[in-house]
Write a protein that holds these residues in place. Structure first.
Motif, short mmCIF file in Angstrom:
data_model
loop_
_atom_site.label_atom_id
_atom_site.label_comp_id
_atom_site.label_asym_id
_atom_site.label_seq_id
_atom_site.Cartn_x
_atom_site.Cartn_y
_atom_site.Cartn_z
N VAL A 99 69.62 9.17 6.35
CA VAL A 99 68.57 8.10 6.31
C VAL A 99 68.78 7.06 7.46
O VAL A 99 67.12 7.30 8.08
N VAL A 100 68.94 7.05 8.08
CA VAL A 100 69.31 6.14 9.57
C VAL A 100 68.91 6.98 10.64
O VAL A 100 67.89 6.64 11.60
N ILE A 101 69.74 8.53 10.51
CA ILE A 101 69.47 9.08 11.63
C ILE A 101 68.25 9.61 12.50
O ILE A 101 67.62 9.40 13.41
N PRO A 102 67.79 9.91 11.24
CA PRO A 102 65.72 10.42 11.73
C PRO A 102 65.22 9.39 11.59
O PRO A 102 63.72 9.63 12.17
N THR A 103 65.60 8.00 11.62
CA THR A 103 64.62 6.76 11.99
C THR A 103 64.53 5.97 12.50
O THR A 103 63.58 5.87 13.34
N ILE A 104 65.45 5.62 12.78
CA ILE A 104 65.82 4.29 13.61
C ILE A 104 67.07 4.60 14.61
O ILE A 104 67.63 4.40 15.38
N GLY A 105 68.34 6.08 14.29
CA GLY A 105 68.62 6.96 15.88
C GLY A 105 70.05 6.18 15.49
O GLY A 105 70.83 5.67 14.42
N TRP A 106 70.93 7.75 16.08
CA TRP A 106 72.94 7.94 15.59
C TRP A 106 73.24 6.34 15.87
O TRP A 106 74.40 5.97 15.59
N ARG A 107 72.55 5.60 16.72
CA ARG A 107 73.16 4.52 17.25
C ARG A 107 73.28 3.13 16.48
O ARG A 107 74.71 2.55 16.13
N TRP A 108 72.42 3.08 15.55
CA TRP A 108 72.11 1.89 14.71
C TRP A 108 73.55 2.35 13.41
O TRP A 108 73.98 1.57 12.68
#
Length: 340
Positions: free
Chosen positions: A42-51
């Motif tokens: 959910v997170v990587i495709p939207t706000i990136g791996w850093r988040w």
């Protein structure tokens, strides 16, 4: 952190329950693994791996604050002469179990020297220590190798030597991924599904693992699962469908998790209380070395020689299986030793 948790749990559990309860802890490890994969999808495709990293660090911060509520080992307190703290812990346990403390008082000789590194290399434990270190290093190498290799197999499609990293061509677009010199590609939803299915394997063999630990013994059970791990590493080279790949990864994750369950129990049981934390700590250090080496094989060598990487993983597992089978001490049904 994990080693400390296992040490305390081992010292609190009665002998007859250790082989059952410790492997069941794998359920929580599995839950965390599935949670991070789901979060990544959910997170990587939207706000990136850093988040993803920022969010994943929150439970660790909470855990630091929770340490104050974890009681110290009563065995350790007694061995250091702190009988009052040991009694407080035991009384708390008795209250939780609705039972009364037995009559008498705690007596244990106070040891001036505890947890010396030289004790691990003493003649009584030298062979056990060296073989255990080899096993810890090999199991960690295989465990993290499977995890990283799973990502490589899905991202680069290396099964049957189809495509190597040097053959990947990135075309079109001005996205960060297309301009990256590392040629990183985002996972598709199906890739996350494959990771989830294979990760569930970490608990699939728990019933058999528990039976093996308690009836075959720690040494034989570990040698069998390590031998099977070596076999399934080689089976990854077989040309198969995506379902077949998921099946092989599922079994590998199941086997490497079983290996970790067994070696954790064995190491915590084989050393006396005065050396247990040191034995687990040094073994954990070897574990980290195995984890650091794994990426060079599963992410670097595998892109150059897929079969070579699999053979190396398999060979290490065979060495660990032999080391487990020839361990000089079997701890099945053995009470925890207090002093050397």
């Amino acid at each position: 952190m994990v080693a400390g948790r296992l040490i305390i749990k081992t010292e609190f559990l009665p002998t007859k329950y250790r082989g059952y309860m410790l492997p069941l802890s794998q359920v929580f490890w599995l839950a965390g693994s599935l949670l991070i994969i789901g979060l990544a999808s959910v997170v990587i495709p939207t706000i990136g791996w850093r988040w993803l990293i920022r969010i994943a660090s929150i439970p660790g911060i909470i855990l630091i604050m929770a340490f104050k509520f974890i009681p110290e080992s009563a065995r350790f307190n007694v061995s250091t002469g702190n009988t009052e703290a040991a009694l407080t812990t035991l009384e708390r346990i008795a209250k939780m179990n609705h039972s009364a403390m037995p009559e008498g008082r705690l007596v244990e000789p106070i040891l001036d020297k505890r947890g010396r590194f030289a004790d691990l290399l003493d003649a009584k434990y030298l062979r056990t220590t060296l073989q255990t270190w080899v096993i810890w290093l090999g199991i960690s190498f295989a465990y993290y190798g499977v995890i990283l290799a799973s990502a490589e197999l899905l991202e680069r499609d290396l099964v049957c030597g189809s495509k190597s990293e040097s053959e990947v061509v990135v075309t079109g677009g001005d996205s960060e991924e297309s301009q990256s010199p590392c040629y990183c590609h985002l996972f598709a939803p199906s890739d996350y599904q494959t990771m989830i299915f294979s990760t569930i394997g970490e608990i699939a063999l728990n019933p058999l693992n528990i039976l093996g630990i308690n009836f075959l013994g720690r040494r034989l059970s570990l040698s069998v699962t390590m031998g099977c791990t070596a076999l399934f590493f080689l089976l990854l080279n077989i040309c198969t469908s995506r379902a077949g790949l998921i099946g092989f990864l599922f079994m590998l994750r199941a086997l490497v998790a079983a290996n970790f369950n067994t070696i954790y129990i064995y190491t915590a049981e084989v050393y006396p209380t005065t050396m247990r934390a040191l034995g687990m700590g040094t073994s954990g250090s070897l574990c980290r070395i195995g984890a650091m080496v794994a990426p060079f094989i599963s992410q670097v060598l595998m892109s150059t020689s897929f079969l070579g990487a699999l053979c190396l993983f398999s060979s290490v597992c065979v060495v660990c299986a032999i080391s487990a089978f020839t361990l000089p001490i079997e701890t099945k049904g053995r009470a925890l030793q207090q002093v050397k």
